[in-house]
Design a protein around this motif. Structure first.
Motif, PDB file in Angstrom:
ATOM      1  N   THR A  40       0.839  -1.194   0.000  1.00  0.00           N
ATOM      2  CA  THR A  40       0.000   0.000   0.000  1.00  0.00           C
ATOM      3  C   THR A  40       0.875   1.245   0.000  1.00  0.00           C
ATOM      4  OG1 THR A  40      -0.146  -0.085   2.411  1.00  0.00           O
ATOM      5  CG2 THR A  40      -1.979  -1.068   1.171  1.00  0.00           C
ATOM      6  N   PRO A  41       0.380   2.339  -0.578  1.00  0.00           N
ATOM      7  CA  PRO A  41       1.154   3.581  -0.617  1.00  0.00           C
ATOM      8  C   PRO A  41       1.486   4.080   0.795  1.00  0.00           C
ATOM      9  CG  PRO A  41      -0.741   3.707  -2.077  1.00  0.00           C
ATOM     10  CD  PRO A  41      -0.890   2.454  -1.263  1.00  0.00           C
ATOM     11  N   LYS A  42       2.584   4.797   0.913  1.00  0.00           N
ATOM     12  CA  LYS A  42       2.998   5.341   2.204  1.00  0.00           C
ATOM     13  C   LYS A  42       1.871   6.193   2.791  1.00  0.00           C
ATOM     14  CE  LYS A  42       6.563   7.913   4.501  1.00  0.00           C
ATOM     15  NZ  LYS A  42       7.965   7.954   4.648  1.00  0.00           N
ATOM     16  N   GLY A  43       1.636   6.041   4.079  1.00  0.00           N
ATOM     17  CA  GLY A  43       0.583   6.789   4.751  1.00  0.00           C
ATOM     18  C   GLY A  43      -0.736   6.039   4.827  1.00  0.00           C
ATOM     19  N   TRP A  44      -0.843   4.933   4.113  1.00  0.00           N
ATOM     20  CA  TRP A  44      -2.049   4.109   4.190  1.00  0.00           C
ATOM     21  C   TRP A  44      -1.858   3.057   5.258  1.00  0.00           C
ATOM     22  CZ3 TRP A  44      -5.079   2.820  -0.782  1.00  0.00           C
ATOM     23  CH2 TRP A  44      -5.222   3.964  -1.552  1.00  0.00           C
ATOM     24  N   THR A  45      -2.952   2.543   5.769  1.00  0.00           N
ATOM     25  CA  THR A  45      -2.883   1.482   6.756  1.00  0.00           C
ATOM     26  C   THR A  45      -4.009   0.486   6.517  1.00  0.00           C
ATOM     27  OG1 THR A  45      -2.663   1.032   9.112  1.00  0.00           O
ATOM     28  CG2 THR A  45      -4.338   2.646   8.475  1.00  0.00           C
ATOM     29  N   THR A  46      -3.907  -0.646   7.152  1.00  0.00           N
ATOM     30  CA  THR A  46      -4.946  -1.664   7.056  1.00  0.00           C
ATOM     31  C   THR A  46      -5.512  -1.911   8.442  1.00  0.00           C
ATOM     32  OG1 THR A  46      -3.842  -2.725   5.193  1.00  0.00           O
ATOM     33  CG2 THR A  46      -5.447  -4.059   6.420  1.00  0.00           C
ATOM     34  N   ILE A  47      -6.807  -1.754   8.578  1.00  0.00           N
ATOM     35  CA  ILE A  47      -7.495  -2.102   9.817  1.00  0.00           C
ATOM     36  C   ILE A  47      -8.076  -3.491   9.607  1.00  0.00           C
ATOM     37  CG2 ILE A  47      -9.406  -1.553  11.371  1.00  0.00           C
ATOM     38  CD1 ILE A  47      -9.047   1.394  10.546  1.00  0.00           C
ATOM     39  N   VAL A  48      -7.749  -4.400  10.499  1.00  0.00           N
ATOM     40  CA  VAL A  48      -8.212  -5.782  10.399  1.00  0.00           C
ATOM     41  C   VAL A  48      -9.532  -5.892  11.146  1.00  0.00           C
ATOM     42  CG1 VAL A  48      -7.657  -8.180  10.914  1.00  0.00           C
ATOM     43  CG2 VAL A  48      -5.831  -6.599  10.268  1.00  0.00           C
ATOM     44  N   LEU A  49     -10.539  -6.426  10.475  1.00  0.00           N
ATOM     45  CA  LEU A  49     -11.873  -6.608  11.063  1.00  0.00           C
ATOM     46  C   LEU A  49     -12.145  -8.091  11.212  1.00  0.00           C
ATOM     47  CD1 LEU A  49     -13.643  -3.942   8.879  1.00  0.00           C
ATOM     48  CD2 LEU A  49     -13.070  -3.726  11.297  1.00  0.00           C
ATOM     49  N   ASP A  50     -12.406  -8.521  12.433  1.00  0.00           N
ATOM     50  CA  ASP A  50     -12.707  -9.926  12.718  1.00  0.00           C
ATOM     51  C   ASP A  50     -14.086 -10.046  13.340  1.00  0.00           C
ATOM     52  OD1 ASP A  50     -10.217 -11.269  12.010  1.00  0.00           O
ATOM     53  OD2 ASP A  50      -9.342 -10.185  13.703  1.00  0.00           O
ATOM     54  N   GLU A  51     -14.876 -10.972  12.805  1.00  0.00           N
ATOM     55  CA  GLU A  51     -16.175 -11.253  13.419  1.00  0.00           C
ATOM     56  C   GLU A  51     -15.954 -12.240  14.562  1.00  0.00           C
ATOM     57  OE1 GLU A  51     -20.769 -12.272  12.228  1.00  0.00           O
ATOM     58  OE2 GLU A  51     -19.178 -12.830  10.828  1.00  0.00           O
ATOM     59  N   LEU A  52     -16.411 -11.871  15.743  1.00  0.00           N
ATOM     60  CA  LEU A  52     -16.236 -12.704  16.926  1.00  0.00           C
ATOM     61  C   LEU A  52     -17.336 -13.759  17.008  1.00  0.00           C
ATOM     62  CD1 LEU A  52     -15.365  -9.788  19.389  1.00  0.00           C
ATOM     63  CD2 LEU A  52     -13.787 -11.267  18.096  1.00  0.00           C
TER      64      LEU A  52
END
Length: 67
Positions: A17-29
């Motif tokens: 991913t381009p610099k400054g981007w992030t990934t938020i991980v979403l998990d269903e519990l």
């Protein structure tokens, strides 16, 4: 359920991913609620939906930035 952190496609995307981007991980519990996390960050967001969990996570990150 959507992709998880361990899915190859998501894992590869995290490293391209381009610099400054992030990934938020979403998990269903197991109880149907959602958890939002990010690798290397101790903050977590919880919610009835994935969007709610992500929004809570972002609010917490925003507050931390103001401190």
């Amino acid at each position: 359920m959507g992709a998880t952190y361990h899915d190859k496609e998501v894992h590869d995307e995290q490293h391209s991913t381009p610099k400054g981007w992030t990934t938020i991980v979403l998990d269903e519990l197991d109880d149907g609620r959602w958890l939002a996390t990010q690798g290397g960050v101790s903050v977590q967001g919880h919610g009835e939906t994935a969007a709610d969990a992500a929004a809570e996570y972002c609010r917490k990150i925003s507050v931390m930035g103001d401190e």
